[in-house]
Design a protein around this motif. Sequence first.
Motif, PDB file in Angstrom:
ATOM      1  N   MET A  19      -2.943   0.200 -11.960  1.00 56.72           N
ATOM      2  CA  MET A  19      -2.251  -0.918 -11.312  1.00 56.72           C
ATOM      3  C   MET A  19      -1.236  -1.543 -12.269  1.00 56.72           C
ATOM      4  N   PRO A  64      -6.782   4.795  -3.979  1.00 57.63           N
ATOM      5  CA  PRO A  64      -6.733   6.135  -4.574  1.00 57.63           C
ATOM      6  C   PRO A  64      -7.131   6.154  -6.042  1.00 57.63           C
ATOM      7  N   LEU A  65      -6.894   5.037  -6.759  1.00 61.26           N
ATOM      8  CA  LEU A  65      -7.295   5.010  -8.174  1.00 61.26           C
ATOM      9  C   LEU A  65      -8.817   5.114  -8.319  1.00 61.26           C
ATOM     10  N   ARG A 108       7.559  -1.616 -11.605  1.00 64.24           N
ATOM     11  CA  ARG A 108       8.324  -2.345 -10.581  1.00 64.24           C
ATOM     12  C   ARG A 108       9.095  -3.499 -11.187  1.00 64.24           C
ATOM     13  N   PRO A 162       0.930  -4.087  -4.880  1.00 68.27           N
ATOM     14  CA  PRO A 162       0.513  -2.806  -4.302  1.00 68.27           C
ATOM     15  C   PRO A 162      -1.003  -2.615  -4.356  1.00 68.27           C
ATOM     16  N   LEU A 163      -1.733  -3.520  -3.684  1.00 67.76           N
ATOM     17  CA  LEU A 163      -3.196  -3.453  -3.734  1.00 67.76           C
ATOM     18  C   LEU A 163      -3.732  -2.155  -3.152  1.00 67.76           C
ATOM     19  N   SER A 164      -3.011  -1.592  -2.178  1.00 72.70           N
ATOM     20  CA  SER A 164      -3.510  -0.385  -1.536  1.00 72.70           C
ATOM     21  C   SER A 164      -3.625   0.772  -2.529  1.00 72.70           C
ATOM     22  N   PHE A 165      -2.865   0.688  -3.635  1.00 73.31           N
ATOM     23  CA  PHE A 165      -2.907   1.763  -4.625  1.00 73.31           C
ATOM     24  C   PHE A 165      -4.229   1.770  -5.393  1.00 73.31           C
ATOM     25  N   ALA A 166      -4.960   0.655  -5.368  1.00 70.71           N
ATOM     26  CA  ALA A 166      -6.256   0.610  -6.066  1.00 70.71           C
ATOM     27  C   ALA A 166      -7.253   1.578  -5.444  1.00 70.71           C
ATOM     28  N   ILE A 178      -8.667   1.769 -12.793  1.00 67.50           N
ATOM     29  CA  ILE A 178      -7.933   0.980 -11.799  1.00 67.50           C
ATOM     30  C   ILE A 178      -6.976   0.024 -12.500  1.00 67.50           C
TER      31      ILE A 178
END
Lengths: 146, 109
Positions: free
Chosen positions: B99, A87-88, B106, A81-85, B95
């Motif tokens: 992550m 918003p982080l 998951r 889920p790289l896209s979540f980085a 980050i």
Amino acid sequence: MLMYSASIAPYLRELSTRWRAGIAYLLTDQAYALSVTRFGADGTVRRRWYYLGVAAPLWIVWQLCTVAGVVVGTRVPESLPLSFAVPLTFLALLLPAVTDRAGAVAAVVGGAGAVLGADLPLNLGLIAGAVAGVVAGVAVEAGGDR
Amino acid sequence: MTAATEVWAIVVAVGVGTFCIRFSFIYLFEYLSEVPDGLERALRLVPAAVLSALVVPAVVVVDGSPALSLDNGRLLAAGAAAVVAWRTENILATIAVGMAVLLGLRLVV
């Protein structure tokens, strides 16, 4: 970006047009958020150099990563889920930007408004939420003065 | 026009457009003799409002509708990341923790 431009503009008024054009060219979410938080908290910072120090490396890394993404992007597994980085990074920048009650209200209303408007086309939910947040924060500030 | 020049024309037009948006107020503020007090206070609230409007939907909205249950791993991940951001003000650590929590959830579920 229009709101970023307006929000950072008061700090850059004494710079030459050439400098401001360069700053506008390098304007990204992260460069904006870091700089405007610092400019607001520290009046002595040498703004053009601070901004350049933030924005120029970002620009370079952005170009390199765009190339990397073109070359290997399709080989990155879908499950990562790289896209979540993204918003982080905004989250890490958000907390220092909230310095008082008006800022907290602006953040809460801005976030809630953007969720309510998430179905709107053209990212209008983001804009509507952000504007609502600023309006709510101003209202709280005005109420606190009385 | 060939397809390639058409694409390049669009690239240039979009580039000029996005630059103009970025430069707009940064340029225009030169012509204000002073920034009105109320405007300055409103603009100071922009970072908090915009960043929150970027973060919250990215965490809460799943497939177009708000998901406020624990099935949405992003909620826990963002919560943990927020604690790290608040305690350390360290972007990389924020980050990494966010992550790691999301990936960990998951693997477990």
